[in-house]
Each structure stands twice: as structure tokens, then as C-alpha cells.
Motif scaffolding. Structure first.
Motif, mmCIF file in Angstrom:
data_model
loop_
_atom_site.group_PDB
_atom_site.id
_atom_site.type_symbol
_atom_site.label_atom_id
_atom_site.label_comp_id
_atom_site.label_asym_id
_atom_site.label_seq_id
_atom_site.Cartn_x
_atom_site.Cartn_y
_atom_site.Cartn_z
ATOM 1 N N UNK A 148 0.818 -1.221 0.000
ATOM 2 C CA UNK A 148 0.000 0.000 0.000
ATOM 3 C C UNK A 148 0.851 1.270 0.000
ATOM 4 N N UNK A 149 0.660 2.093 -1.044
ATOM 5 C CA UNK A 149 1.335 3.397 -1.162
ATOM 6 C C UNK A 149 0.478 4.273 -2.074
ATOM 7 N N UNK A 150 0.056 5.435 -1.568
ATOM 8 C CA UNK A 150 -0.801 6.321 -2.351
ATOM 9 C C UNK A 150 -0.210 7.727 -2.290
ATOM 10 N N UNK A 151 0.250 8.219 -3.438
ATOM 11 C CA UNK A 151 0.923 9.516 -3.511
ATOM 12 C C UNK A 151 -0.102 10.605 -3.813
ATOM 13 N N UNK A 152 -0.272 11.520 -2.876
ATOM 14 C CA UNK A 152 -1.186 12.649 -3.042
ATOM 15 C C UNK A 152 -0.355 13.879 -3.414
ATOM 16 N N UNK A 153 -0.698 14.500 -4.538
ATOM 17 C CA UNK A 153 0.064 15.636 -5.069
ATOM 18 C C UNK A 153 -0.838 16.866 -5.107
ATOM 19 N N UNK A 154 -0.465 17.887 -4.325
ATOM 20 C CA UNK A 154 -1.208 19.146 -4.311
ATOM 21 C C UNK A 154 -0.475 20.231 -5.081
ATOM 22 N N UNK A 155 0.471 19.835 -5.923
ATOM 23 C CA UNK A 155 1.250 20.811 -6.670
ATOM 24 C C UNK A 155 2.519 21.172 -5.933
ATOM 25 N N UNK A 156 2.404 21.989 -4.900
ATOM 26 C CA UNK A 156 3.580 22.411 -4.146
ATOM 27 C C UNK A 156 3.820 21.550 -2.907
ATOM 28 N N UNK A 157 2.964 20.550 -2.703
ATOM 29 C CA UNK A 157 3.105 19.693 -1.520
ATOM 30 C C UNK A 157 2.697 18.275 -1.895
ATOM 31 N N UNK A 158 3.651 17.344 -1.781
ATOM 32 C CA UNK A 158 3.384 15.938 -2.086
ATOM 33 C C UNK A 158 3.610 15.106 -0.837
ATOM 34 N N UNK A 159 2.673 14.213 -0.576
ATOM 35 C CA UNK A 159 2.837 13.332 0.579
ATOM 36 C C UNK A 159 2.284 11.948 0.250
ATOM 37 N N UNK A 160 2.743 10.979 1.027
ATOM 38 C CA UNK A 160 2.394 9.578 0.800
ATOM 39 C C UNK A 160 1.464 9.113 1.920
ATOM 40 N N UNK A 161 0.415 8.401 1.544
ATOM 41 C CA UNK A 161 -0.399 7.702 2.535
ATOM 42 C C UNK A 161 0.007 6.233 2.489
#
Length: 466
Positions: free
Chosen positions: A17-30
């Protein structure tokens, strides 16, 4: 602000399980899980990470099982140095499990080097115990049900998921220029009638939902696991035998210990020695005392004569020589030892010495994956290979249903019905093809939801210009 997700794991598979959330200037992994199981999946652990790890700014964990945290040492080794958010119990369990994983990685590499079966001249571990320890300073433990910021535009809240100690449903509120959006990750959901852990919390609203589907195609049989366990033990004791219970060190072992204590107190099985022969399980069990607010046994643990984890029949065996002393044990007793599918660990030498005796009983308390020793034993193979030798299987083999730590299909649907409105999209994750498609179809037919079963490395635009 645009919001996208990239599925780096847990898509079309139960692990990784790895889900990359990209908000443009901020990327984080769940989640940051290890691939386990089939070789073609395990090989993904060695692939180049799809982006420079140092570019990610945070990781948010749901719980401490390796298929959700086991890639952390590799990612940190490759340059990730941001905060890793998780619940307090998850942080402590993760330390135990990651150290053990690093040790196993080292041992497997050394074994491959000695036997010469690796494709590489000098096989290296995916990561070491030292690499695992490098993760620990990055943990930022958080309390349940208390929102916290990981970015000025991103707020996270943890809710009880059941499943294992510290496991959480994750709500992520993303604040855009004109509106807020809610992302909800179920994590792995536990059972509604687990006597130890809280049931999964109902969450009323999600714009985008990620729901696990491990048992999306299964409905657990209506049996009382405690009664089934008691019957198997009494049956074995009536033959004058000894019981071996292969059990996973985190979660399943503690549930079994609770049931055994209850059975003894109610007079349904005799009060006999119980040997917990698993250092990892012993360390994990101690955390139930430290994090009483995370489970339902707080009042029980405060009673000296009613504690299922501390009573006269229970013996904790940390040392190898203690474990070996059980090889010659005869008569009524119960040995609980890992691993749960008899793929490794101390349980193997107990099986090696006690399987040939028809008086004994081996009780499996969880799902046995295809190809494991546990699966071959419950399927009735007359001989099983342990330590390079064929061992005659004369002991009686039992399998107890109803002890799974995963919600079944009906419980997943029950949790989904707790939403007061339909999510815009529901991603069906963390399940094999059949279970994911079955759950997706049920959600569409019964709740009218729009579901998507993502594939490995697939990306989706979640919101534009929020």
C-alpha cells in the motif's frame, strides 16, 4: 489548487500500500508498504521509486503491518527525511516490526549468498536493521480524534479502525482557495464484534474514499470463534495431547490469548500451561498495557486476577533455550508461536517435534495463503518438509474461522452505509481482483456509488482549481 493521486501500491494487490497525493507544491504519501507474496509482486520492492524520495514532504500511516509500513527503511535510505505521522501505538509497533523485517532481510541475503541461488554474485538485503532504526527519529505520533496539520492547507484526523492496535481510518481535509475537500482512507478495517479492539468508526462524509477490499468477496460463517477454539482444544486434550497454535505476533496472538483466558475462566477448557513463544508477540503484547485507551480491555488489565495477558497459566518465553525445552514436552499444554502460516519462526521446531504424534493438535487461527506450510497442512498433506526433512503429519489439524482481523464483505458494506452522502469517487484498494470487483459491484448496486478499481502506477485527477 489541483489534487491528484498516483497508486504506487495496494492497487490490484493486497500488499504494498502506497498512495501519492500531489497538491502541486506539496506531495505526501499515505502508507509506505512492502510488497509480499508472489515473486512478481516482491520484485517491485527493488524497482526505482517513481519520484525522488527527497521531494516528498511527509508520510501519513494507517497502521503498522508491513504491507503498510515495510518500505519505509528503503525510502529513508534513498533520501526521504520528512515527518512520518501515525498513531502513538503504531509508532511503537512499527519499531518492533521494522527491526524484525530488517533482520529477516539480512538473513535472507546471507542465506542466498551461502546457497548461491541468487542471480546476483553478492546478494544484498533490501534494507538492514540499521536502516530500519534510521526511520524511528522521523515518527511523529498523534492521538486519535485530534486534528493536526501536516501543511497549512492539509489537516489530518485519525479514527479507530479496529484491525490491530493503533490502526486508524484517516481523514484528510485539503483546504483550497475557495473550498475544502475531504479525502478518507479506510486503512484496514477490523471486525465489528472484536472483543479486544474498538469497531471501525463511522465517518459521515468523504469527497473521495479509498476502501480496502481484502475480504470484499467473503462473508464469515456465523460461528463463535471462542466456542470453536474450545472444542478443538478439548478434543486434543481428550487424546492426552498438546496444542500448537501458529499465530501472527501482532493482533491475532493477543486475541487468542484473550479467548484462552475466557475459556479457562468459564471452565470450558482446563487450566493448563500456556507458552507464548515469540519475542515479537511478547513485545507487542506489552503495548496493550501502555495504550489502554486504544482498546476495550482497559478495565480488564487493571484487575490482577482477570488479566488475559498476565495470569498464572501464562508463560512468556523470550530465550531460545526456553523454546527448545518445549520440544520434549508431553501432555496437556498450549504453545502459541509465530509465524501464523508456518512459513518460518519458532513455530517450525514445535511442528517438527510434535506433528508426528497423533495425540497432538495444531490449530490454525487465520487465513492460510496458497503455497504455505499452513495451507498444505489444512489440505491434509501426509508429510510436510521442515528444515530439509520430511516430517510425518500424524497430529490432528484444525482451522478456526471467525478470528480474522479483517472486516468481511457485510462489515465493509455496513461501514460504507455510515456515509450520509455518496463520495464523488470510491477507489477499491488493497484487494485481489476478485474481491475488489465483487465489493465494487456491491457498492454500486446497493448504494449507487461510483467505484473505480485502480491499477498499479495509475494516476487520477481528484480535483481541479479548488
Amino acid at each position: 489548487m489541483n489534487v491528484t493521486v498516483k497508486f504506487l501500491g495496494g492497487a490490484g494487490a493486497v500488499t504494498g500500500s502506497k498512495y501519492l497525493i500531489d497538491l502541486g507544491e506539496f506531495e505526501f504519501l499515505v502508507d509506505c508498504g512492502l510488497y509480499q507474496g508472489a515473486r512478481q509482486l516482491r520484485e517491485r520492492n527493488w524497482d526505482k521509486f517513481p519520484m525522488p524520495p527527497m521531494d516528498m514532504e511527509a508520510i501519513v500511516l494507517t497502521h503498522a503491518h508491513l504491507d503498510h509500513i515495510g518500505y519505509l527503511p528503503k525510502l529513508v535510505k534513498q533520501g526521504f527525511s520528512g515527518p512520518i505521522y501515525c498513531t502513538e501505538a503504531t509508532a511503537e509497533l512499527a519499531k518492533i516490526l521494522l527491526l524484525d523485517s530488517g533482520k529477516l532481510q539480512e538473513e535472507e541475503a546471507e542465506y542466498a549468498r551461502k546457497k548461491g541461488y541468487s542471480r546476483h554474485e553478492n546478494p544484498e538485503p533490501l534494507y538492514t536493521m540499521e536502516d530500519a532504526e534510521a526511520v524511528f527519529p522521523l515518527f511523529v505520533p498523534q492521538a486519535f480524534e485530534k486534528p493536526f496539520e501536516i501543511n497549512p492547507n492539509v489537516k489530518v484526523t485519525y479514527y479507530h479502525a479496529g484491525h490491530i492496535l493503533g490502526a486508524a481510518i484517516v481523514k484528510i481535509v485539503v483546504k483550497g482557495e475557495t473550498q475544502e475537500k475531504r479525502l478518507v482512507f479506510s486503512g484496514d478495517l477490523g471486525r465489528y464484534h472484536d472483543p479486544v479492539l474498538y469497531p471501525p468508526t463511522r465517518v459521515p462524509f468523504a469527497d473521495i474514499l479509498w476502501i480496502e477490499s481484502t475480504y470484499g468477496d467473503r462473508i464469515s460463517p456465523p460461528v463463535k470463534a471462542e466456542d470453536e477454539l474450545g472444542r478443538a482444544i478439548r478434543d486434543t486434550f481428550d487424546r492426552g495431547g498438546l496444542v500448537i497454535i501458529p499465530a501472527f505476533a501482532v493482533g491475532r496472538t493477543q486475541l487468542v490469548m484473550y479467548y484462552l483466558f475466557q475459556l479457562m475462566e468459564k471452565g470450558k477448557i482446563p487450566k493448563v500451561p500456556i507458552f507464548l513463544d515469540s519475542p515479537m508477540a511478547i513485545n507487542a503484547t506489552k503495548l496493550y498495557q501502555d495504550y489502554k485507551s486504544d482498546h476495550q480491555l482497559a478495565a480488564v488489565l487493571e484487575e490482577d486476577d482477570r488479566n488475559p495477558f498476565d495470569h498464572p497459566q501464562l508463560h512468556y518465553f523470550q530465550k531460545q533455550e526456553q523454546s527448545r525445552s518445549l520440544n520434549e514436552y508431553r501432555g496437556n499444554a498450549i504453545i502459541i508461536s509465530a509465524s501464523g502460516m508456518a512459513t518460518g519462526g519458532r513455530v517450525l521446531h514445535h511442528l517438527f517435534h510434535h506433528l508426528p504424534d497423533e495425540k497432538n493438535g495444531v490449530i490454525f487461527v487465520g487465513y492460510q495463503a496458497e503455497g504455505t506450510r499452513g495451507r498444505r497442512l489444512i489440505e491434509g498433506e501426509p508429510e510436510i518438509r521442515i528444515y530439509g526433512r520430511e516430517v510425518s503429519v500424524k497430529a490432528k489439524i484444525y482451522q478456526i474461522d471467525g478470528l480474522s482481523a479483517h472486516a468481511d464483505q457485510s462489515e465493509l458494506l455496513d461501514w460504507a452505509e455510515g456515509f450520509s452522502s455518496k463520495p464523488k469517487i470510491t477507489f477499491i484498494i488493497h484487494g485481489e481482483e476478485k474481491s475488489a470487483s465483487t465489493l465494487g459491484r456491491k457498492l454500486e448496486e446497493e448504494l449507487g456509488w461510483r467505484t473505480v478499481i485502480p491499477t498499479y502506477l495509475e494516476s487520477f485527477m481528484l480535483f481541479e482549481n479548488i
